[in-house]
Design a protein around this motif. Structure first.
Motif, PDB file in Angstrom:
ATOM      1  N   GLU A  43       0.814  -1.210   0.000  1.00 40.75           N
ATOM      2  CA  GLU A  43       0.000   0.000   0.000  1.00 40.75           C
ATOM      3  C   GLU A  43       0.850   1.264   0.000  1.00 40.75           C
ATOM      4  O   GLU A  43       0.354   2.337  -0.317  1.00 40.75           O
ATOM      5  CB  GLU A  43      -0.908   0.014   1.236  1.00 40.75           C
ATOM      6  N   ASP A  44       2.122   1.134   0.384  1.00 41.11           N
ATOM      7  CA  ASP A  44       2.944   2.330   0.599  1.00 41.11           C
ATOM      8  C   ASP A  44       4.225   2.362  -0.231  1.00 41.11           C
ATOM      9  O   ASP A  44       5.190   3.029   0.126  1.00 41.11           O
ATOM     10  CB  ASP A  44       3.263   2.500   2.082  1.00 41.11           C
ATOM     11  N   LYS A 200      -3.879  -5.184   4.655  1.00 46.04           N
ATOM     12  CA  LYS A 200      -3.017  -4.668   3.591  1.00 46.04           C
ATOM     13  C   LYS A 200      -1.552  -4.887   3.957  1.00 46.04           C
ATOM     14  O   LYS A 200      -1.197  -5.035   5.123  1.00 46.04           O
ATOM     15  CB  LYS A 200      -3.274  -3.177   3.383  1.00 46.04           C
ATOM     16  N   ARG A 202       2.078  -3.329   4.331  1.00 44.78           N
ATOM     17  CA  ARG A 202       2.711  -2.024   4.544  1.00 44.78           C
ATOM     18  C   ARG A 202       4.127  -2.222   5.089  1.00 44.78           C
ATOM     19  O   ARG A 202       4.406  -3.206   5.771  1.00 44.78           O
ATOM     20  CB  ARG A 202       1.904  -1.183   5.538  1.00 44.78           C
TER      21      ARG A 202
END
Length: 275
Positions: A43-44, A200, A202
């Motif tokens: 996600e990042d 998610k 990360r």
């Protein structure tokens, strides 16, 4: 029930009407461990490449719900699932050719493990340190690169293993061999929730832990640094513990995620029991 009773009546008989077959267990780390976890998975914006992913596998067992054991291998062996796989873990011959609905295995810190496909020095280190899992690798985002070398002494029994496509346990084929994969999921170490199916991946919070140590940012993220990060300091909605009171720091969180790496036949699930 009728089929199960027929199977029990045949156990130990050479001329069993159900016949006999074989089961081979393998282990495999999939592309996420063998190659890399792509930026599209996070996600990042990070990517992760493992250079080593050691697991200590033991207690491979084929049984049924009535407590009858068809085969068991208790000895522990160390596998580096970063290496190309699958690789053999256990081979069981001449089992009753029927459905065995209880398959289980352990990832546990035995101190007398031998080599599966791992190097001798890695086996010695795993035994000496009392680790069941050891991972090392690098994470990259833009110009930033972080390394990690983490050893865990978790003791987990993976029970009631089943595949959504194939079902519970394993069906031993008459006169043939069934191959069962104990799949290791390396992406699980970076999930942001311990229970949610919508978790998610990360890495930002893990990367930021490099700044919390006494030494300061040095490019390596240690478990001690993760232990200094209280989960309450992280963004709301991330790193949900599902009410696990013992999980308070990012180190606790990653250690809890380690218990989820064991799977069955790809995406199949087992019930992890903490020991």
């Amino acid at each position: 029930m009728k089929n199960w009773l027929m199977g029990v009546s045949c156990l130990g008989l050479v001329a069993c009407s159900s016949g006999q077959g074989n089961v081979t267990f393998t282990t495999y780390g999939e592309d996420f461990i063998e190659k890399e976890i792509l930026v599209s998975a996070f996600e990042d914006g990070w990517t992760v490449k493992y250079t080593k992913f050691l697991v200590k596998l033991s207690e491979v067992k084929v049984a049924n719900g009535e407590g009858v054991t068809a085969a068991e291998q208790t000895a522990a062996k160390v596998y580096d699932v970063h290496r190309p796989g699958p690789v053999d873990v256990a081979k069981f011959s001449d089992l009753a050719a029927e459905e065995w609905d209880e398959v289980s295995y352990a990832i546990a810190p035995a101190t007398n493990a031998t080599a599966g496909n791992a190097d001798a020095e890695d086996v010695t280190r795993m035994n000496t340190e009392g680790w069941s899992v050891y991972v090392e690798g690098t994470a990259t985002k833009g110009a930033a690169t972080k390394s990690f070398h983490w050893g865990f002494a978790t003791n987990t029994l993976y029970e009631h293993c089943e595949s959504e496509d194939i079902g519970k346990g394993v069906t031993v084929p008459k006169g043939s061999t069934e191959t069962v994969q104990l799949t290791i999921h390396g992406d699980h170490l970076f999930f942001d929730d311990l229970q949610s199916p919508d978790a998610k991946m990360r890495f930002d919070a893990i990367a930021a832990a490099d700044s919390t140590g006494i030494v300061g940012p040095d490019g390596e993220i240690t478990l001690d640094e993760l232990g200094l990060v209280n989960l309450t300091s992280l963004p709301s909605g991330q790193y949900g513990t599902g009410g696990a009171g013992s999980v308070r720091t990012l180190r606790d969180f990653v250690t809890a995620l380690v218990r989820t790496v064991g799977h069955y036949r790809g995406e199949g699930e087992c019930s992890p029991r903490v020991r």
